[in-house]
Every structure is written in structure tokens, then in C-alpha cells.
Design an enzyme around this catalytic site. Structure first.
Site, PDB file in Angstrom:
ATOM      1  N   ASP A  46      33.746  11.780  -8.284  1.00  9.83           N
ATOM      2  CA  ASP A  46      34.438  12.790  -7.615  1.00  9.83           C
ATOM      3  C   ASP A  46      35.712  13.256  -8.551  1.00  9.83           C
ATOM      4  O   ASP A  46      36.426  12.215  -8.888  1.00  9.83           O
ATOM      5  CB  ASP A  46      34.942  12.533  -6.177  1.00  9.83           C
ATOM      6  N   GLU A 133      40.723  15.310   5.559  1.00  8.27           N
ATOM      7  CA  GLU A 133      41.718  14.020   5.712  1.00  8.27           C
ATOM      8  C   GLU A 133      42.601  14.473   6.457  1.00  8.27           C
ATOM      9  O   GLU A 133      43.193  15.547   6.080  1.00  8.27           O
ATOM     10  CB  GLU A 133      41.893  13.589   4.502  1.00  8.27           C
TER      11      GLU A 133
END
Length: 173
Positions: A46, A133
Site C-alpha cells: 500500500d 478510518e
């Protein structure tokens, strides 16, 4: 027991612990950041601007099989390395996908538009990914599930229609 004795015992304890861990590392019992290929056969990364310029050829040589590349965040941020990473990875054989970092302080519609603009999907790519998140947003503590889902759902629906596939979700618990 005096202060000097306590300090000496503490120092010896630290040295023994470090020596023990070093022995485990040097003998291969502890391996740092080298997962077992049999237990974890698929390797991916990522990446975002935080990693700077990526050597995708080297990533491929190290066994990376897929990469999720940050494209956007919220309604207005575009990752400055996205275009370079998106173009460079195609030459390597690493399977690529783009991701968006969802912000709870911004409408799902404008976040979807922000992502769609730079991310041209074509055959052979991973579906778009939305990373969620919840951080630093105290007002979310008192919201009902429907309220928390509303904006991400709006974005997911727009991406599904535009890319003709369901986006993946990356989330913390």
C-alpha cells in the site's frame, strides 16, 4: 538495596534481554518483516506520497504481486505521486489498484468525484478501494449506524456505477 545496586541490576537485565533477542534474531528464530511465503503466499503493498518515488521493478523482484496506490483523500486532496506510480507500475506485471482515503468531514459525492477524476480504470486492474478510518471525530460517537454509513454508501454507489464493479473497503475495526 541501594540506588546503585538497582541501576546495576536494571542494566544487566537490559543487556541480557538484548543479548537473548540478538541470539534469536541471528539464529533465524526471529525474522523481522519477512513473513513465511507458505503461510502468506500473496504479497502486496500500500503506497502513497509518504513513500516517495517507488522502484516498481525492484518491488517486482522482491516478490510483490499487487499494489494499492493512493490516488485521493477527502474531497480535494490528490496524491502527488499517484500519476507517476500509476503509469510506472504497468510495466512490471504487478497487479495494481487505486485507493481513496475517505474523510468523515466531507460529502461522499464530492469524494467520489475527486477519486473518479484521476483514476482511469481498465481491464486487468484491481477494483477501486476506499479506506475508512474514523479518527479524531468525537461527534461520531453519538451517531446511529445509518448516519455513519450514509456518506460512504453514497460514494460506494457512485463508484459502483462509474467503474461497473463494487469497490473494496479497507477499514480499521
Amino acid at each position: 538495596m541501594g540506588k546503585k545496586t538497582k541501576v546495576a541490576i536494571g542494566a544487566v537485565s537490559v543487556l541480557l534481554t538484548v543479548a537473548f533477542l540478538a541470539t534469536l534474531f541471528l539464529t533465524g528464530i526471529i525474522k523481522i518483516n519477512t513473513p513465511d511465503r507458505e503461510q502468506y503466499p500473496v504479497w502486496g503493498v500500500d503506497v502513497s506520497a509518504y513513500q516517495g518515488k517507488i522502484d516498481w521493478g525492484e518491488m517486482h523482484r522482491q516478490g510483490v504481486q499487487f499494489a494499492l496506490i493512493k490516488a485521493t483523500e477527502g474531497s480535494g486532496y490528490a496524491d502527488p505521486f499517484f500519476a507517476q506510480n500509476w503509469a510506472s507500475i504497468e510495466e512490471t506485471g504487478i497487479l495494481a489498484g487505486a485507493y481513496h482515503f475517505f474523510r468523515s468531514d466531507s460529502p461522499g459525492k464530492t469524494q467520489a468525484e475527486n477519486f473518479i477524476e484521476p483514476v482511469c480504470m481498465h481491464a486487468g486492474l484491481l477494483p477501486p478501494v476506499v479506506e475508512i478510518e474514523f479518527y479524531g471525530v468525537p461527534k461520531l460517537v453519538h451517531l446511529q449506524a445509518e448516519e455513519v454509513h450514509a456518506e460512504p454508501d453514497y460514494m460506494f454507489n457512485m463508484l459502483t456505477v462509474f467503474y461497473i464493479c463494487n469497490p473494496l473497503i479497507s477499514a480499521t475495526r
